[in-house]
Scaffold this motif. Structure first.
Motif, PDB file in Angstrom:
ATOM      1  N   ARG A  94       0.832  -1.200   0.000  1.00  0.00           N
ATOM      2  CA  ARG A  94       0.000   0.000   0.000  1.00  0.00           C
ATOM      3  C   ARG A  94       0.869   1.255   0.000  1.00  0.00           C
ATOM      4  O   ARG A  94       0.596   2.219  -0.711  1.00  0.00           O
ATOM      5  CB  ARG A  94      -0.925   0.018   1.221  1.00  0.00           C
ATOM      6  CG  ARG A  94      -2.115  -0.908   1.122  1.00  0.00           C
ATOM      7  CD  ARG A  94      -3.013  -0.754   2.349  1.00  0.00           C
ATOM      8  NE  ARG A  94      -4.166  -1.630   2.294  1.00  0.00           N
ATOM      9  CZ  ARG A  94      -5.302  -1.341   1.684  1.00  0.00           C
ATOM     10  NH1 ARG A  94      -5.442  -0.176   1.063  1.00  0.00           N
ATOM     11  NH2 ARG A  94      -6.319  -2.183   1.680  1.00  0.00           N
ATOM     12  N   TYR A 130      -5.122  -2.994  -3.686  1.00  0.00           N
ATOM     13  CA  TYR A 130      -6.265  -3.183  -2.798  1.00  0.00           C
ATOM     14  C   TYR A 130      -6.431  -4.661  -2.482  1.00  0.00           C
ATOM     15  O   TYR A 130      -5.808  -5.527  -3.098  1.00  0.00           O
ATOM     16  CB  TYR A 130      -7.544  -2.608  -3.410  1.00  0.00           C
ATOM     17  CG  TYR A 130      -8.037  -3.298  -4.673  1.00  0.00           C
ATOM     18  CD1 TYR A 130      -8.958  -4.338  -4.612  1.00  0.00           C
ATOM     19  CD2 TYR A 130      -7.586  -2.886  -5.931  1.00  0.00           C
ATOM     20  CE1 TYR A 130      -9.418  -4.972  -5.757  1.00  0.00           C
ATOM     21  CE2 TYR A 130      -8.039  -3.507  -7.082  1.00  0.00           C
ATOM     22  CZ  TYR A 130      -8.956  -4.549  -6.991  1.00  0.00           C
ATOM     23  OH  TYR A 130      -9.394  -5.172  -8.118  1.00  0.00           O
ATOM     24  N   TYR A 185      -3.346   5.327  -7.342  1.00  0.00           N
ATOM     25  CA  TYR A 185      -3.628   4.695  -6.053  1.00  0.00           C
ATOM     26  C   TYR A 185      -4.921   5.225  -5.437  1.00  0.00           C
ATOM     27  O   TYR A 185      -5.131   6.434  -5.347  1.00  0.00           O
ATOM     28  CB  TYR A 185      -2.480   4.942  -5.079  1.00  0.00           C
ATOM     29  CG  TYR A 185      -2.725   4.302  -3.728  1.00  0.00           C
ATOM     30  CD1 TYR A 185      -2.456   2.961  -3.526  1.00  0.00           C
ATOM     31  CD2 TYR A 185      -3.271   5.047  -2.688  1.00  0.00           C
ATOM     32  CE1 TYR A 185      -2.708   2.364  -2.309  1.00  0.00           C
ATOM     33  CE2 TYR A 185      -3.526   4.452  -1.466  1.00  0.00           C
ATOM     34  CZ  TYR A 185      -3.246   3.111  -1.279  1.00  0.00           C
ATOM     35  OH  TYR A 185      -3.515   2.528  -0.060  1.00  0.00           O
ATOM     36  N   GLY A 192      -6.501   2.585  -3.024  1.00  0.00           N
ATOM     37  CA  GLY A 192      -6.624   1.655  -1.911  1.00  0.00           C
ATOM     38  C   GLY A 192      -7.894   0.836  -1.957  1.00  0.00           C
ATOM     39  O   GLY A 192      -8.126  -0.001  -1.092  1.00  0.00           O
ATOM     40  N   SER A 195      -6.041   5.630   3.762  1.00  0.00           N
ATOM     41  CA  SER A 195      -5.565   4.242   3.890  1.00  0.00           C
ATOM     42  C   SER A 195      -4.585   4.047   5.029  1.00  0.00           C
ATOM     43  O   SER A 195      -3.710   3.188   4.956  1.00  0.00           O
ATOM     44  CB  SER A 195      -4.949   3.751   2.564  1.00  0.00           C
ATOM     45  OG  SER A 195      -5.897   3.827   1.541  1.00  0.00           O
TER      46      SER A 195
END
Length: 239
Positions: free
Chosen positions: A62, A73, A86, A88, A217
């Motif tokens: 991540r 993800y 990105y 997540g 995240s």
């Protein structure tokens, strides 16, 4: 650059497979310590949490995805989308447009969708409008409306409108739901995060720091939170 990233991820996956597919002997002799090695992306030094195990550096996928710009993800397996920015989250869980109306009786799904929708306006690293002007300035759990508290109030108002607050000290893990705020004390006077999702072991959150920049995240483990002083739950779900 993209090809280098995929080679890096392949190497990391192989390393994790070797470690996780071993025996009790491997776990008995391998130790993880925070890595002090400098990390650079395109010549610019970045700060990512890394651990040294057996002479190799290990980082969270991540964190790499967010720093470099590809999506990672979890949907029961680890998914990497090298051609997408990105977020997540996977395609099925992408938030709807922020024009969604707040339900009269909010659910975890509606609260989660409202908070995820904010990511369109406030992507990672974006400044949010601080001090934030709450929907109901006379009914709020924090006196300040900037830093982590301001972002938490903004997210909560998006999910719950003007619903009243309830406070619970030392909450049970089962009491925490998407959209709730989790607070704990620290050396800076305390920190507040917004719950986006929860597993049996950790919560995924969005949060801000003293620079009023949005972070997405983040991850806080159950065992760690329950050891923190001032561990408190703020919720607006009706009783």
């Amino acid at each position: 650059m993209r090809q280098k990233i995929m080679f890096l991820l392949a190497g990391m996956a192989l390393g994790m497979a070797l470690l996780s597919g071993g025996t009790a002997f491997a776990s008995a002799v391998l130790t993880a310590i925070p890595s002090s090695h400098a990390l650079y992306i395109d010549g610019k030094r970045v700060t990512l949490t890394a651990y040294e195990i057996g002479g190799n550096n290990y980082l969270k996928l991540r964190d790499i995805g967010q720093a470099v710009g590809f999506n990672v993800y979890w949907d029961g397996t680890v998914q990497i989308e090298s051609d997408k920015p990105y977020t997540g989250f996977g395609p099925a869980s992408q938030a709807p447009a922020p024009t969604q109306q707040i339900q009269s009786t909010p659910t975890e799904a509606s609260a989660q969708a409202a908070i995820k929708a904010l990511r369109t306006t406030y992507p990672p690293g974006a400044l949010y409008p601080a001090p934030y002007r709450p929907n109901n300035p006379l009914d709020r759990p924090f006196t300040n409306c900037d830093h982590c508290a301001g972002w938490a109030l903004l997210c909560s108002d998006a999910a719950f409108g003007d619903l009243p607050w309830r406070c619970q000290a030392d909450p049970a893990w089962s009491d925490i739901r998407a959209g709730d705020l989790v607070e704990y004390d620290n050396s800076s006077g305390g920190h507040t995060v917004v719950v986006v999702d929860k597993t049996d072991d950790y919560i995924l959150v969005t949060e801000s720091g003293a620079n009023n920049k949005v972070r997405w995240s983040g991850q806080y483990f159950k065992w760690w939170l329950e050891e923190q002083p001032g561990y408190t739950l703020w919720t607006r779900y009706p009783q």
